[in-house]
Design an enzyme around this catalytic site. Sequence first.
Site, PDB file in Angstrom:
ATOM      1  CE1 TYR A  23      37.230  48.775  47.745  1.00  0.00           C
ATOM      2  CE2 TYR A  23      35.407  50.133  46.965  1.00  0.00           C
ATOM      3  CZ  TYR A  23      36.338  49.131  46.747  1.00  0.00           C
ATOM      4  OH  TYR A  23      36.383  48.489  45.535  1.00  0.00           O
ATOM      5  CB  THR A  39      34.358  39.447  43.151  1.00  0.00           C
ATOM      6  OG1 THR A  39      34.261  40.635  43.967  1.00  0.00           O
ATOM      7  CG2 THR A  39      34.573  39.850  41.704  1.00  0.00           C
ATOM      8  CB  ILE A  89      38.654  41.132  38.739  1.00  0.00           C
ATOM      9  CG1 ILE A  89      37.182  41.532  38.867  1.00  0.00           C
ATOM     10  CG2 ILE A  89      39.289  41.888  37.571  1.00  0.00           C
ATOM     11  CD1 ILE A  89      36.973  42.974  39.280  1.00  0.00           C
ATOM     12  CE  LYS A 103      39.670  49.545  45.087  1.00  0.00           C
ATOM     13  NZ  LYS A 103      40.585  48.634  44.360  1.00  0.00           N
TER      14      LYS A 103
END
Length: 335
Positions: free
Chosen positions: A208, A245, A55, A212
């Site tokens: 994770y 990705t 990205i 975020k």
Amino acid sequence: MSLLSPILPALKVYYLAVTVILSQLYQRYRYGFSLPAFSSQHGNVAIVTGGLCGIGFSTAKHLAKLGMHVIIAGNKEREGQEAVKQIKEETLNSKVEFLFCDLASMKSIRQFVKEFKKKNYPLHVLINNAGIMMIPQRKTTDGFEEQFGVNYLGHFLLTNLLLDILKQTGSSSHNARILTVSSGTHYVGELNMDDLQSRHCYSPCGAYAQSKLALVLFSYQLQRLLAAEGSHVTANVVDPGVVNTDLYKHVFWLTKLVKSLTSWLLFKTPDEGAITSIYAAVAPELEGVGGCYLYHEKIIKSSNVTYDEDLQRKLWAESCKMVGIHNVINKVIST
């Protein structure tokens, strides 16, 4: 400690991923994914962290296509120079640079800011894009849990150290913009203020999601402080969706298999994943607009906990202690 403690976060994250993928499929076949046409950004300067691939690379490439002077911040010199060369060739924009920045090292972040400031550039857009996902438990150079350290604390310090330039660059007619790439996983994230380093019960998915969630809380607090100060700088959060990705190296093997077989259908491409970041960086309708969570180029509601101003303040104060800066928005520690 329950045996389910490390498993529950994973179940929540994977369930959420399925719902996001279904939403993306609907979006793809109903409306498609396309980048709106924007006016030239010639003369504007942007920093994109993690612009070597995925990205971040797509974001840097499209901003360069718009004529923007783009600085890619990354932790791999050779790959960084290759990314710069490729973007220059594809966009015919010579103003693309690479500067080394390892977000796992507070020293490296400070050195990056020092090198950037030597160039005497303005800074119109800062895109906090880099990230790692669901890795085994390990620590950064400074001893932080790596996902919290790289995804959140690294960007927290970087942003604070660049605030003075952003404020100098922004004006009443052209605000400087800070964009932070979070994730839909923040909706199932839990912020444990007593154990931000996940020492007592480490879950790759839980750590994770927490990182975020922290990014959203940080962005909202930053926007409130900037607005109260009257700065011509805005801070927003971007959710790219589920994108194909290299971030999936450490996910469950069955997930890797499903991704390899179906990513062409179920996942966004990096170019599609970058669309909301590019939109948030240059869209004229977002001029002066901050404190928003953007998904599919629209402002949507983030999780309820992200609007808890007391939690925002607590996380900000604790983060300042961790990275060693003063807890004052208009005083950035000298690099």
